[in-house]
Design an enzyme around this catalytic site. Structure first.
Site, PDB file in Angstrom:
ATOM      1  N   ARG A   1      10.631  -6.503   2.240  1.00 17.55           N
ATOM      2  CA  ARG A   1       9.757  -5.316   2.139  1.00 17.55           C
ATOM      3  C   ARG A   1       9.361  -4.777   3.513  1.00 17.55           C
ATOM      4  NH1 ARG A   1       7.384  -5.781  -3.281  1.00 17.55           N
ATOM      5  NH2 ARG A   1       7.095  -3.553  -3.185  1.00 17.55           N
ATOM      6  N   PRO A   2      10.322  -4.369   4.351  1.00 19.61           N
ATOM      7  CA  PRO A   2       9.991  -3.830   5.681  1.00 19.61           C
ATOM      8  C   PRO A   2       9.246  -2.495   5.570  1.00 19.61           C
ATOM      9  CG  PRO A   2      12.313  -3.510   5.183  1.00 19.61           C
ATOM     10  CD  PRO A   2      11.756  -4.335   4.063  1.00 19.61           C
TER      11      PRO A   2
ATOM     12  N   ARG B   1      -1.260  -9.076 -12.614  1.00 16.23           N
ATOM     13  CA  ARG B   1      -1.287  -8.009 -11.615  1.00 16.23           C
ATOM     14  C   ARG B   1      -0.903  -6.657 -12.219  1.00 16.23           C
ATOM     15  NH1 ARG B   1       2.860  -8.361  -7.948  1.00 16.23           N
ATOM     16  NH2 ARG B   1       1.969  -6.333  -7.403  1.00 16.23           N
TER      17      ARG B   1
ATOM     18  N   ASP C   1      12.251  -2.107 -11.716  1.00 16.17           N
ATOM     19  CA  ASP C   1      11.124  -2.774 -12.379  1.00 16.17           C
ATOM     20  C   ASP C   1      11.397  -3.074 -13.852  1.00 16.17           C
ATOM     21  OD1 ASP C   1       8.554  -0.904 -10.523  1.00 16.17           O
ATOM     22  OD2 ASP C   1       9.929  -2.507  -9.937  1.00 16.17           O
TER      23      ASP C   1
ATOM     24  N   LYS D   1       0.100   1.431 -13.247  1.00 14.84           N
ATOM     25  CA  LYS D   1      -0.370   0.639 -12.092  1.00 14.84           C
ATOM     26  C   LYS D   1       0.059   1.285 -10.783  1.00 14.84           C
ATOM     27  CE  LYS D   1       2.120  -2.925 -10.560  1.00 14.84           C
ATOM     28  NZ  LYS D   1       2.507  -2.910  -9.139  1.00 14.84           N
TER      29      LYS D   1
ATOM     30  N   GLU E   1       9.546   0.003   8.260  1.00 15.59           N
ATOM     31  CA  GLU E   1       9.956   0.832   9.402  1.00 15.59           C
ATOM     32  C   GLU E   1      10.010   2.313   9.045  1.00 15.59           C
ATOM     33  OE1 GLU E   1      13.693   0.835   7.269  1.00 15.59           O
ATOM     34  OE2 GLU E   1      12.144  -0.670   7.603  1.00 15.59           O
ATOM     35  N   LEU E   2      10.235   2.660   7.770  1.00 16.77           N
ATOM     36  CA  LEU E   2      10.271   4.085   7.402  1.00 16.77           C
ATOM     37  C   LEU E   2       8.874   4.695   7.460  1.00 16.77           C
ATOM     38  CD1 LEU E   2      12.753   3.840   4.380  1.00 16.77           C
ATOM     39  CD2 LEU E   2      13.259   4.740   6.673  1.00 16.77           C
TER      40      LEU E   2
END
Ligand code: EPZ
Length: 452
Positions: free
Chosen positions: A140-141, A420, A328, A41, A143-144
């Protein structure tokens, strides 16, 4: 230069059928036989975004039929790009990237669609993408991702829930840059690696993510003519090229699906075999399986057989970026260690809110205490079936695995999470002998009796 791209917004998620449906599992059935592992996935999704770098035909093979893949197809098609999935083959042609708006409600449900900002900015010199926002497992930002695009010469504005990126300068082409990541983010590495393939000059990504899906994306781009070296190490070098060409590419098997089936075999003390698997992709998972007492043997270069132990030993787990233990697989191992003969400490270091499955496993009789990002799992002799709710994708897999080992009937709801990321999970488990069935609603689940 083609028109700028706009993708806009509506967070309300419709209550789909899979929200009402439920999985019914009757535990304690030994599994046996062979299971075929689907395509990955997390590789399929990003490789599909990578195809937008190319204005010629792209054929992507071994793509799993998953809700997330369908959503990515819808988003890409809403951008005016030709995309079609037939079985496990996705054909795309991004000669035209229209300015059409992607339906926000789909974009907001698929974080990976944010990775589109890299290829679109590289192709069009401008892109507007909704901020992906947080999800069940963390803030889950991004900015990178933004920092890297700015380093490559883009002006990036975050406003009204949108990330608006524009490449300054006459030719509106991204510029190569040296980019150091404070954290080896998979998504940021993938977004910037894709953006750099069409940039002017050389880009060096330092402290980059080394996940197999990053390597697969690099190999896909290289197959289209990109100049990328070092994928799979912590330093990736990309020399930009003016354009890319048509490709026919097959993606890697899903190491997390494979790991989930291995844990299902271990917890039910079952001998099963799995293929295709890439050995290196599972090093950390196999090491932990050995520590709990389970053996594995390679029957063929891509086929693994699991030899279960009669008892499950405790072990400690700390999730880390690859090649460390994958976050995960954390929930699935927590289900397994719930039945071990001792205490295990599981430390989740990658996502700040990825222990929500603890409460549901406790409902099934697990003895787990949470302290910050640590879960102290004290093994119990058995789990009992219960009605539980999946809170995210991998949590749902952990509940299925616990249900396979539990006494009696387990009813799992919240299957929109499971769908999903796991292709044909029930038929695959039924083929291995599991007593598992999907029903339309709770009443049917209550009434269903799978003992016969
Ligand atoms: C990918 O997510 C996977 N998703 C995730 O799989 C997987 O858990 C994760 O990598 C780690 O292996 C896809 O590939 C679609 P990250 P991604 O950027 O790219 C922080 C599953 O179950 N971070 O490596 O979003 C971030 O908040 C899913 O299949 C920043 O702080 O992961 C997180 O704590 C879940 N700033 C950590 O880094 C940034 O700009 C790891 O995130 C980016 C990330």
């Amino acid at each position: 230069m083609e028109d700028r791209l706009i993708i806009t917004s509506n967070p309300n998620k419709s209550v789909s059928e899979s929200d009402r449906s439920a999985l019914v599992i009757w535990g304690k059935s030994p599994l046996n036989g062979h299971v075929t592992i689907s395509g990955a996935k997390n590789s399929a999704l990003v490789v599909m975004t990578g195809a937008l770098l190319c204005s010629e035909d792209c054929r992507i093979r071994n793509v799993p039929s998953l809700v997330d893949v369908k959503r990515m197809c819808q988003i890409i098609s809403a951008l005016g790009v030709k995309v079609e999935q037939n079985g496990d083959v996705v054909d795309m042609n991004a000669q035209e990237i229209g300015t059409s708006q992607a339906p926000y409600d789909i974009v907001s449900q698929l974080r990976a669609s944010f990775f589109l900002i890299g290829p679109i900015l590289a192709r069009l010199g401008e892109a507007r993408v909704p901020m992906p926002g947080g999800c069940a497992i963390g803030a889950r930002p991004i900015e990178l991702h933004v920092m890297g695009l700015q380093k490559m010469g883009a002006d990036v504005q975050l406003a009204h829930g949108m990330v608006h990126a524009r490449v300054k300068g006459s030719n509106r082409r991204l510029q190569g840059a040296r980019i150091y990541f404070d954290y080896p983010s998979v998504g940021a590495t993938e977004t910037l690696m894709m953006a750099a393939t069409l940039a002017e000059g050389e880009t060096i990504l330092e402290n980059a993510a080394q996940e197999p899906e990053v390597i697969d994306l690099a190999n896909f781009c290289i197959a289209m003519g990109a100049k990328i070296t070092g994928a799979g190490t912590n330093t990736i070098t990309i020399s930009g090229v003016p354009s890319l060409h048509r490709v026919d590419y097959s993606i890697i098997p899903d190491r997390i699906e494979a790991g989930s089936f291995l844990v299902a075999g271990a917890i039910t003390h079952s001998e099963i075999s799995l293929s295709p698997i890439v050995p290196d992709h599972l090093t950390a998972v196999l090491a932990k399986l050995r520590e709990v007492g389970t053996q594995t043997i390679w029957e063929a270069p891509d086929t693994l057989r699991i030899i279960p132990a009669n008892t499950i030993k405790p072990t400690d787990i700390e999730t880390l970026p690859y090649p460390g233990f994958p976050t995960d697989m954390q929930a699935q191992f927590m289900a397994l260690l719930s039945l071990s003969e001792g205490n295990s400490v599981i430390t989740e270091t990658v996502f700040e809110n990825r222990l929500r499955h603890v409460a549901e496993l406790q409902r099934m009789g697990a003895n787990i205490r949470v302290k910050g990002n640590n879960a102290i799992v004290t093994g119990v002799p058995f789990l009992t079936g219960a009605k539980v709710l999946a809170t995210d994708l991998r949590a749902s897999a952990a509940l299925v695995i616990a249900g396979l080992a539990a006494e009696g009937k387990t009813i799992i709801q919240g299957l929109h999470h499971l769908d999903r990321g796991y292709e044909k999970l029930e038929p695959k488990l039924q083929k291995l002998g599991a007593r598992i069935q999907r029903v339309q609603n709770e009443a049917e689940a209550e009434a269903l009796n799978l003992t016969v």
